[in-house]
Scaffold this active site. Structure first.
Site, PDB file in Angstrom:
ATOM      1  N   GLU A   1       0.686  -1.175   0.093  1.00  0.00           N
ATOM      2  CA  GLU A   1       0.030   0.246   0.014  1.00  0.00           C
ATOM      3  C   GLU A   1       0.804   1.185   0.292  1.00  0.00           C
ATOM      4  O   GLU A   1       0.475   2.157  -0.409  1.00  0.00           O
ATOM      5  CB  GLU A   1      -1.021  -0.098   1.043  1.00  0.00           C
TER       6      GLU A   1
ATOM      7  N   ARG B 124       8.145 -13.671   0.417  1.00  0.00           N
ATOM      8  CA  ARG B 124       7.622 -12.307   0.681  1.00  0.00           C
ATOM      9  C   ARG B 124       8.197 -11.738   2.045  1.00  0.00           C
ATOM     10  O   ARG B 124       8.170 -10.363   2.121  1.00  0.00           O
ATOM     11  CB  ARG B 124       6.182 -12.371   0.720  1.00  0.00           C
TER      12      ARG B 124
ATOM     13  N   GLU C  84      14.524  -4.871  -3.861  1.00  0.00           N
ATOM     14  CA  GLU C  84      15.363  -5.169  -5.299  1.00  0.00           C
ATOM     15  C   GLU C  84      14.420  -5.871  -6.053  1.00  0.00           C
ATOM     16  O   GLU C  84      14.925  -6.530  -7.109  1.00  0.00           O
ATOM     17  CB  GLU C  84      16.649  -5.882  -4.911  1.00  0.00           C
TER      18      GLU C  84
ATOM     19  N   ASN D 164       0.455  -8.348  -6.733  1.00  0.00           N
ATOM     20  CA  ASN D 164       0.233  -7.287  -7.534  1.00  0.00           C
ATOM     21  C   ASN D 164       0.880  -7.695  -8.608  1.00  0.00           C
ATOM     22  O   ASN D 164       2.257  -8.225  -8.903  1.00  0.00           O
ATOM     23  CB  ASN D 164       1.231  -6.068  -6.987  1.00  0.00           C
TER      24      ASN D 164
END
EC number: 2.4.99.12
Length: 419
Positions: free
Chosen positions: A65, A268, A310, A334
């Site tokens: 976000e 993640r 990165e 995303n």
């Protein structure tokens, strides 16, 4: 401002939940999920003085976000010279990212706990001129206290999963109360627009603008690092597994055993790096770990990219990427970033957080759905053999088609600043 029964009960409880948040914070500090140097900010105690002039406050829960609003913040600051921006978030990773990426006249604070006393302490100090919520983390007490001060509020980049939409319909009165303070609500997808209309949210306030992430420029990378890694890797086939979660690395590694070449594995959450490294080595695979300064060589099977910031490097390095959070029930991540960098995508069945964009990508040949190790391996092999260029072109076309959310958001904020 009207109340539902559930909302009223929450508001009463929020007067007394301080001890519960204190217990939660002790555990979070012990687990490294909160920064001890900034623990007081969670209780509404400011980490700095309020800047002079008008202040626009953005609340964005975590890394995804916060990244999505950076171009919007830059545009706002360039347009209105006397405005300052404060961004609040809840995760340590987002705080680290914002410390590096926020432009001048913008700063970060850790989001406060949702109790009556804490919210009032926070607002008394900061006194924002406009408050902007991003996506879906809505705290009832804070919303009420901001509305009580007659601060204009906007909800940007809103999206809800099918599960959340069902919950809203079951508790429509409560959902309407939560959404009532927002003067405008910008939604990413038609499903979210329909969900809001189904519970009776005023249609004039809700606008389908698309996702802010679609307007972001491509992720940056260090060109020297990219050139160096390409030289080190040479002609070996490379693919990436991005933003993986627990339960997904096993599938990815099983697929990689059939593919060969080099896998760039990007968990993640970087704090899972040692767990993932042990999993790789337990399969007898040769590992290089970026956070330890190790580089892949001709014998490396897996390059564990356990660093922050990165992804632009990895999507440029790998012509094919599996997008994690989609084999496990996380909701997907995303797809815009790999699409912008021409990395052909594969994704699992659980993409309910990005349902419409993945459906469009699949329908137009811009991404390949997979359900397990076997078809992941087959898909990666087919793409590496040459199909990746056509798939990446299709994805880029789909993503470019629905840009414009940043302009709509900027216009809404400027309108409220002039209110």
């Amino acid at each position: 401002m009207s109340f539902s029964i559930l909302h009223r009960l929450y508001m009463i409880a929020s007067r007394f939940t301080g001890p519960g948040f204190a217990l939660w914070q002790r555990r979070a500090l012990a687990n490294g999920k909160e920064d001890p140097d900034r623990a007081d900010e969670r209780w509404g105690h400011p980490g700095r003085e309020r800047p002079e002039g008008r202040l626009v406050w953005f609340h964005a829960a975590s890394v995804g976000e916060t990244q999505s609003i950076l171009p919007l913040i830059e545009r706002l600051l360039a347009t209105v010279p006397d405005v300052q921006v404060m961004v609040t978030s809840t995760t340590r990773s987002s705080a680290r990212m914002l410390a590096h990426d926020l432009p001048p006249r913008a700063f970060h604070q850790v989001a406060p706990y949702d109790t009556k006393r804490v919210c009032r302490r926070f607002l008394q100090h900061w006194q924002p001129n406009v408050a902007v919520w991003v996506e879906s983390e809505l705290w009832p007490r804070m919303l009420y206290e901001v509305a009580r001060r007659d601060v204009p509020m906007l909800l940007l980049n809103a999206r809800v999963s099918a599960r959340t939409a069902d919950r809203w319909r079951r508790f429509a009165a409560t959902a309407r109360v939560l959404l009532a303070p927002f003067r405008q609500i910008h939604v990413q997808e038609e499903t979210t627009l329909n969900a809001m209309r189904s519970i009776g949210v005023d249609g004039d306030r809700v606008r389908l603008t698309g996702a802010l992430k679609q307007d972001r420029p491509p992720l940056s990378c260090d060109p020297e690092a990219l050139a160096h890694l390409r030289a080190v890797i040479g002609t070996r086939p490379v693919w990436c597994a991005a933003s993986t979660h627990a339960g997904e690395e096993e599938v990815v590694l099983e697929a990689h055993a059939r593919i060969g070449g080099l896998l760039v594995l990007v968990p993640r959450h970087a704090e899972r790096a040692e767990e993932v490294a042990a999993m790789v080595q337990g399969r007898g695979l040769n590992l290089a770990q970026r956070s330890k300064g190790e580089e892949p060589d001709a014998n490396t099977d897996v390059y564990l990219a356990d660093t922050m910031g990165e992804m632009g490097l990895w999507f440029r390095l790998a012509p094919v990427s599996f997008i994690g959070g989609s084999l496990e029930r996380v909701g997907g991540h995303n797809p815009y970033e790999p699409a912008q960098l021409d990395s052909a995508m594969l994704f699992g069945p659980h993409v309910y957080n990005f349902q419409e964009i993945y459906a469009a990508l699949e329908a137009e040949g811009g991404a390949i759905p997979v359900s397990g190790a076997e078809d992941l391996a087959e898909g990666v092999q087919r793409l590496l053999a040459g199909d990746h260029r056509a798939v990446a072109r299709s994805a880029s076309t789909v993503v470019r088609r629905s840009q414009g959310a940043t302009e709509a958001a900027l216009a809404a904020i400027l309108e409220q600043l002039a209110y």
